[in-house]
Design a protein around this motif. Structure first.
Motif, PDB file in Angstrom:
ATOM      1  N   ALA A 112     -19.095  35.605  30.503  1.00 46.36           N
ATOM      2  CA  ALA A 112     -18.564  36.888  30.027  1.00 46.36           C
ATOM      3  C   ALA A 112     -19.666  37.854  29.613  1.00 46.36           C
ATOM      4  CB  ALA A 112     -17.620  36.650  28.838  1.00 46.36           C
ATOM      5  N   LYS A 113     -20.800  37.328  29.196  1.00 45.20           N
ATOM      6  CA  LYS A 113     -21.860  38.197  28.682  1.00 45.20           C
ATOM      7  C   LYS A 113     -22.358  39.157  29.762  1.00 45.20           C
ATOM      8  CE  LYS A 113     -26.022  38.012  25.826  1.00 45.20           C
ATOM      9  NZ  LYS A 113     -25.345  38.679  24.721  1.00 45.20           N
ATOM     10  N   GLY A 114     -22.261  40.449  29.468  1.00 43.42           N
ATOM     11  CA  GLY A 114     -22.687  41.467  30.415  1.00 43.42           C
ATOM     12  C   GLY A 114     -21.708  41.693  31.546  1.00 43.42           C
ATOM     13  N   ARG A 115     -20.553  41.039  31.499  1.00 42.71           N
ATOM     14  CA  ARG A 115     -19.574  41.141  32.586  1.00 42.71           C
ATOM     15  C   ARG A 115     -18.220  41.616  32.063  1.00 42.71           C
ATOM     16  NH1 ARG A 115     -20.703  37.981  37.231  1.00 42.71           N
ATOM     17  NH2 ARG A 115     -22.809  37.133  37.204  1.00 42.71           N
ATOM     18  N   THR A 116     -18.224  42.232  30.887  1.00 45.94           N
ATOM     19  CA  THR A 116     -16.975  42.652  30.253  1.00 45.94           C
ATOM     20  C   THR A 116     -16.834  44.166  30.297  1.00 45.94           C
ATOM     21  OG1 THR A 116     -16.993  40.740  28.771  1.00 45.94           O
ATOM     22  CG2 THR A 116     -15.645  42.623  28.105  1.00 45.94           C
ATOM     23  N   THR A 117     -15.663  44.625  30.721  1.00 48.17           N
ATOM     24  CA  THR A 117     -15.346  46.049  30.732  1.00 48.17           C
ATOM     25  C   THR A 117     -14.233  46.307  29.730  1.00 48.17           C
ATOM     26  OG1 THR A 117     -15.922  46.235  33.068  1.00 48.17           O
ATOM     27  CG2 THR A 117     -14.540  47.968  32.151  1.00 48.17           C
ATOM     28  N   VAL A 118     -14.380  47.377  28.941  1.00 53.04           N
ATOM     29  CA  VAL A 118     -13.393  47.721  27.922  1.00 53.04           C
ATOM     30  C   VAL A 118     -12.674  49.008  28.319  1.00 53.04           C
ATOM     31  CG1 VAL A 118     -13.052  48.345  25.507  1.00 53.04           C
ATOM     32  CG2 VAL A 118     -14.713  46.579  26.104  1.00 53.04           C
ATOM     33  N   LEU A 119     -11.337  48.974  28.285  1.00 51.59           N
ATOM     34  CA  LEU A 119     -10.504  50.153  28.566  1.00 51.59           C
ATOM     35  C   LEU A 119      -9.774  50.528  27.276  1.00 51.59           C
ATOM     36  CD1 LEU A 119      -8.947  49.012  31.983  1.00 51.59           C
ATOM     37  CD2 LEU A 119     -10.959  50.453  31.622  1.00 51.59           C
ATOM     38  N   LYS A 120     -10.125  51.666  26.709  1.00 47.64           N
ATOM     39  CA  LYS A 120      -9.555  52.064  25.424  1.00 47.64           C
ATOM     40  C   LYS A 120      -8.470  53.129  25.521  1.00 47.64           C
ATOM     41  CE  LYS A 120     -13.618  51.050  22.562  1.00 47.64           C
ATOM     42  NZ  LYS A 120     -14.568  51.595  21.557  1.00 47.64           N
ATOM     43  N   VAL A 121      -8.372  53.814  26.649  1.00 49.27           N
ATOM     44  CA  VAL A 121      -7.436  54.934  26.755  1.00 49.27           C
ATOM     45  C   VAL A 121      -6.084  54.452  27.262  1.00 49.27           C
ATOM     46  CG1 VAL A 121      -6.970  57.173  27.802  1.00 49.27           C
ATOM     47  CG2 VAL A 121      -9.310  56.555  27.157  1.00 49.27           C
TER      48      VAL A 121
ATOM     49  N   PRO B 286     -10.060  41.564  13.348  1.00 45.87           N
ATOM     50  CA  PRO B 286     -10.764  40.899  14.446  1.00 45.87           C
ATOM     51  C   PRO B 286      -9.812  40.013  15.225  1.00 45.87           C
ATOM     52  CG  PRO B 286     -12.019  40.742  12.411  1.00 45.87           C
ATOM     53  CD  PRO B 286     -10.661  41.273  12.039  1.00 45.87           C
ATOM     54  N   GLY B 287      -9.940  40.020  16.542  1.00 48.00           N
ATOM     55  CA  GLY B 287      -9.068  39.199  17.382  1.00 48.00           C
ATOM     56  C   GLY B 287      -9.874  38.442  18.405  1.00 48.00           C
ATOM     57  N   MET B 288      -9.215  38.022  19.459  1.00 41.17           N
ATOM     58  CA  MET B 288      -9.885  37.305  20.536  1.00 41.17           C
ATOM     59  C   MET B 288     -10.864  38.238  21.219  1.00 41.17           C
ATOM     60  SD  MET B 288      -8.092  35.375  23.754  1.00 41.17           S
ATOM     61  CE  MET B 288      -7.612  36.810  24.683  1.00 41.17           C
ATOM     62  N   SER B 289     -12.081  37.824  21.421  1.00 46.25           N
ATOM     63  CA  SER B 289     -13.059  38.690  22.062  1.00 46.25           C
ATOM     64  C   SER B 289     -14.099  37.862  22.791  1.00 46.25           C
ATOM     65  CB  SER B 289     -13.754  39.593  21.028  1.00 46.25           C
ATOM     66  OG  SER B 289     -14.474  38.823  20.094  1.00 46.25           O
ATOM     67  N   ALA B 290     -14.666  38.472  23.794  1.00 48.74           N
ATOM     68  CA  ALA B 290     -15.722  37.796  24.544  1.00 48.74           C
ATOM     69  C   ALA B 290     -16.973  37.714  23.699  1.00 48.74           C
ATOM     70  CB  ALA B 290     -15.990  38.553  25.847  1.00 48.74           C
ATOM     71  N   ASP B 291     -17.930  36.925  24.171  1.00 55.83           N
ATOM     72  CA  ASP B 291     -19.096  36.612  23.358  1.00 55.83           C
ATOM     73  C   ASP B 291     -19.898  37.840  22.944  1.00 55.83           C
ATOM     74  OD1 ASP B 291     -18.219  34.106  23.906  1.00 55.83           O
ATOM     75  OD2 ASP B 291     -19.774  33.668  25.388  1.00 55.83           O
TER      76      ASP B 291
ATOM     77  N   ARG C 100     -15.405  38.203  35.849  1.00 56.50           N
ATOM     78  CA  ARG C 100     -15.270  39.540  35.291  1.00 56.50           C
ATOM     79  C   ARG C 100     -14.168  39.535  34.234  1.00 56.50           C
ATOM     80  NH1 ARG C 100     -19.744  42.600  36.425  1.00 56.50           N
ATOM     81  NH2 ARG C 100     -20.584  41.602  38.292  1.00 56.50           N
ATOM     82  N   ILE C 101     -14.454  40.164  33.092  1.00 56.01           N
ATOM     83  CA  ILE C 101     -13.496  40.257  31.995  1.00 56.01           C
ATOM     84  C   ILE C 101     -13.111  41.726  31.817  1.00 56.01           C
ATOM     85  CG2 ILE C 101     -13.022  39.684  29.590  1.00 56.01           C
ATOM     86  CD1 ILE C 101     -13.853  37.250  31.179  1.00 56.01           C
TER      87      ILE C 101
ATOM     88  N   ARG D 117     -16.914  32.317  43.380  1.00 55.81           N
ATOM     89  CA  ARG D 117     -16.891  32.414  41.914  1.00 55.81           C
ATOM     90  C   ARG D 117     -16.154  33.676  41.456  1.00 55.81           C
ATOM     91  NH1 ARG D 117     -20.980  33.380  39.492  1.00 55.81           N
ATOM     92  NH2 ARG D 117     -20.640  32.193  37.600  1.00 55.81           N
ATOM     93  N   ALA D 118     -15.162  34.099  42.221  1.00 57.22           N
ATOM     94  CA  ALA D 118     -14.456  35.349  41.924  1.00 57.22           C
ATOM     95  C   ALA D 118     -13.309  35.077  40.958  1.00 57.22           C
ATOM     96  CB  ALA D 118     -13.928  35.979  43.218  1.00 57.22           C
ATOM     97  N   MET D 119     -13.504  35.496  39.725  1.00 60.65           N
ATOM     98  CA  MET D 119     -12.481  35.299  38.699  1.00 60.65           C
ATOM     99  C   MET D 119     -12.406  36.545  37.834  1.00 60.65           C
ATOM    100  SD  MET D 119     -12.088  32.137  36.036  1.00 60.65           S
ATOM    101  CE  MET D 119     -10.573  31.853  35.120  1.00 60.65           C
ATOM    102  N   MET D 120     -11.196  37.026  37.601  1.00 65.02           N
ATOM    103  CA  MET D 120     -11.000  38.219  36.786  1.00 65.02           C
ATOM    104  C   MET D 120      -9.975  37.893  35.704  1.00 65.02           C
ATOM    105  SD  MET D 120      -9.641  41.952  38.024  1.00 65.02           S
ATOM    106  CE  MET D 120      -9.202  43.245  36.846  1.00 65.02           C
ATOM    107  N   ILE D 121     -10.302  38.227  34.459  1.00 62.60           N
ATOM    108  CA  ILE D 121      -9.444  37.920  33.324  1.00 62.60           C
ATOM    109  C   ILE D 121      -9.146  39.218  32.571  1.00 62.60           C
ATOM    110  CG2 ILE D 121      -9.276  36.668  31.142  1.00 62.60           C
ATOM    111  CD1 ILE D 121     -11.185  34.591  32.319  1.00 62.60           C
ATOM    112  N   CYS D 122      -7.860  39.531  32.417  1.00 64.40           N
ATOM    113  CA  CYS D 122      -7.446  40.744  31.702  1.00 64.40           C
ATOM    114  C   CYS D 122      -6.704  40.351  30.434  1.00 64.40           C
ATOM    115  CB  CYS D 122      -6.525  41.602  32.568  1.00 64.40           C
ATOM    116  SG  CYS D 122      -7.270  42.218  34.078  1.00 64.40           S
ATOM    117  N   TYR D 123      -7.028  41.007  29.324  1.00 65.83           N
ATOM    118  CA  TYR D 123      -6.309  40.689  28.087  1.00 65.83           C
ATOM    119  C   TYR D 123      -6.376  41.837  27.087  1.00 65.83           C
ATOM    120  CZ  TYR D 123     -10.659  39.756  25.485  1.00 65.83           C
ATOM    121  OH  TYR D 123     -11.865  39.876  24.858  1.00 65.83           O
TER     122      TYR D 123
END
Length: 612
Positions: free
Chosen positions: A418-427, A450-455, A253-254, A390-396
């Motif tokens: 990462a594809k389909g497993r990325t959550t974006v927090l904008k607030v 543009p910066g580092m981003s998942a696929d 999970r990203i 396979r439990a892995m969580m990456i925050c950035y």
């Protein structure tokens, strides 16, 4: 459509009937209704099937039974015979069961003064919200219930039956029947603070203060108002953060989020959730000591420090070398700490490749500050996760990537899905609108780059403020670094006089040399200081003193009032302007209420800041 927590695809249901009930509640109830399923409630950890909260309706508790009339017998007000494959089992009457659940909830909430009617109200001291309870029978129709003449032991007005919760039932009729289960007259709508209060009491794990710095312990207003500290202890996660944390699912999970969006909060919640069911240790990896210390304290506060290991990546590498008796490079052979760290990391890579350090150590690995990790570090971490979980969580967050040389990872090449497993927090919930706007203005072109981003991500992530109002940051020019120290000391003293405890105040600086000068200026005014560099750059908990930290080590931390000095000493000799802007952005967004920025030398960074 109501919000179901956990989400429908992530929740654990004990029966098919519970799934159907969850679907009807989610699809047919109002948008401002929250429905929690099968979560422990309150300090006793009771598990009602569903708890509903609607600001205009109150709190409703539901129990669900898939029983049929032909497999029940001998009903009484207290219990009932259930005919099972094991034989006849005496079960509690579900109406009594759910009534007891409600009593637990009601008793818990009514003790809180902010959830009672105020002094002078005609119902002074009574609950400020309504309560209700009921049972849903997913395999019994109302006609069958009436024919069985169970009214004396099972009040029909507190039941919803199979024919009243089909897919084709009229949504308005369903809503009316659900809210008819409320026992008390409808009260005025609950305020948002009251809603958060209820969530904090019912589900203590969502309280933000479990991973916050303990500065509230020192607030002087506590002496005048004994309830003040308790009130602050009930700040909670945003509902969307809670939904994310409870509904993340398994596998990789990203979480990509702006500063102050709650990434670390979600990570801590997730670590606790996994650890309580894990058979192997859980590992949290960070880059800096500051956030590692904060998370380590949080795991101790939650009583799971024996199950969750918190470490910086470099400390973990050294630990692995020692654990498997692999010769580690000697520190004295390296003039720079960074070079020694690199040597240790390379030694771990080599040992893993040779099979000297086995993979699959941990049931889960959670990585905070992943924007400061080298891509190969992330690939190594992925190998250390138990292949069964396979439990892995990456925050950035791209904007907080403040170390040179980091390259954008291609997740699929690192063994990370990462594809389909990325959550974006904008607030951004941390900063006032004024502080966030100030930071966005001087870093606008960097944020938009543009910066580092998942696929499968949009590479541009611009923070949005959470709507909290405040005062504009103050920028002050001084004649020298000593002058900056004097200005900062006076500002800090004024903030303390205004009611902030010393531990709610922080001073950030680019280098330890400048920080030493600031510390002397504070001490001359009799201000207590806590220099984090004296303890491996970790903030010391439970000490009422002003925190002094480098800007790098302040990552992941927050304070009500932050002074940032030495801005003119970003000379560009060892960094680019973009690097300096990112670091200043991180520093400014540590302040939740007020910020002071000082400089005594001109620089491209200072020119940017002055221009806004």
């Amino acid at each position: 459509m109501a919000t179901l927590i956990p989400s429908l695809g992530s929740a654990h249901f004990d029966s098919r009937g519970e799934v159907r009930v969850a679907e009807r509640l989610k699809d047919f109830l109002e948008e401002n209704t929250w429905v929690w399923h099968n979560l422990p409630v309150g300090p006793r950890g009771r598990h009602p099937d569903f708890v509903l909260l609607n600001p205009g309706r109150g709190v409703l508790v539901l129990e669900v039974k898939d029983w049929r009339l032909d497999n029940t017998d001998n009903w009484s007000k207290l219990d009932v015979d259930l005919i099972t494959a094991r034989g006849v089992v005496r079960e509690r009457n579900p109406m009594e069961q759910v009534r007891e659940y409600l009593f637990t909830v009601k008793q818990l909430l009514e003790k809180d003064k902010l959830l009672r009617q105020p002094v002078g109200h005609k119902f002074e001291g009574r609950a400020a919200l309504s309560f209700g309870f009921g049972v849903v029978f997913t395999n019994i129709t109302r006609r069958q219930y009436e024919q069985a003449e169970l009214g004396d032991v099972l009040p029909g007005h507190r039941c919803i039956f199979r024919d009243e919760m089909t897919e084709t039932v009229d949504p308005e009729r369903f809503r009316t029947q659900v809210w008819a289960l409320m026992s008390m007259p409808q009260r005025p709508a609950l305020s948002l603070p009251q809603v958060d209060r209820i969530r904090a009491l019912l589900f203590p794990e969502v309280r933000i203060t479990q991973i916050a710095l303990p500065f509230d312990d020192f607030n002087a207003t506590d002496a005048a108002d004994p309830d003040a500290a308790a009130d602050r202890m009930l700040s909670v996660m945003d509902l969307q953060q809670e939904l994310l944390a409870r509904s993340m699912g398994s596998g990789h999970r990203i979480v990509r989020g702006v500063a102050g969006s709650g990434k670390t909060l979600v990570l801590a919640f997730r670590a606790e959730h996994i650890a309580r069911a894990a058979t192997r240790p859980v590992l949290i990896l960070c880059y800096g000591n500051g956030i590692a210390g904060r998370l380590d304290n949080a795991m101790q506060d939650r009583g799971i420090e024996d199950r969750v290991k918190v470490s910086t990546f470099h400390s973990w590498c050294l630990h692995m070398l020692k654990t498997y008796d692999i010769a580690a490079p000697l520190r004295r052979e390296f003039s720079e700490l960074s070079a020694w760290n690199v040597a240790n990391v390379n030694a771990v890579f080599a040992a893993v490749d040779k099979g000297l350090i086995p993979s699959g150590h941990y049931d889960a690995i959670l990585i905070d500050e992943a924007h400061d990790f080298e891509p190969q570090w992330l690939a190594l971490a992925a190998k250390m996760v138990n292949p069964d979980t396979r439990a892995m969580m990456i925050c950035y967050d791209d904007m907080q990537a403040i170390y040179k040389g980091r390259t954008r990872p291609v997740w699929s090449q690192l063994g990370i899905e990462a594809k389909g497993r990325t959550t974006v927090l904008k607030v951004n919930y941390r900063n006032t609108a004024q502080i966030l706007s100030f930071a966005r203005r001087f870093a606008a072109d960097i944020i938009a780059a543009p910066g580092m981003s998942a696929d499968d991500e949009d590479p541009i992530l611009v923070p949005q403020d959470g709507g909290r109002d405040g005062i504009e940051p103050v920028v002050r020019k001084c004649q020298s670094v000593d002058g900056e120290g004097h200005a900062i000391a006076e500002w800090i003293a004024a903030r303390n006089k205004a009611g902030y405890a010393w531990a709610q105040l922080a001073v950030l600086f680019p280098t330890h040399h400048i920080g030493e000068q600031f510390a002397r200026a504070l001490k001359r005014l009799g201000i207590p200081v806590d220099v984090a560099s004296e303890r491996k750059n970790r903030v010391q908990p439970n000490v009422n003193a002003v925190r002094l930290l480098t800007m790098h080590n302040a990552k992941g931390l927050e304070f009500p009032c932050v002074a940032i000095g030495g801005l003119g000493w970003f000379t560009g000799q060892h960094s680019t302007l973009e690097d300096d802007v990112r670091l200043a952005y991180v520093a400014v967004t540590r302040a939740t209420h007020e910020a002071l920025l000082t400089y005594s030398h001109a620089s491209p960074l200072v020119e940017r800041i002055i221009a806004v």
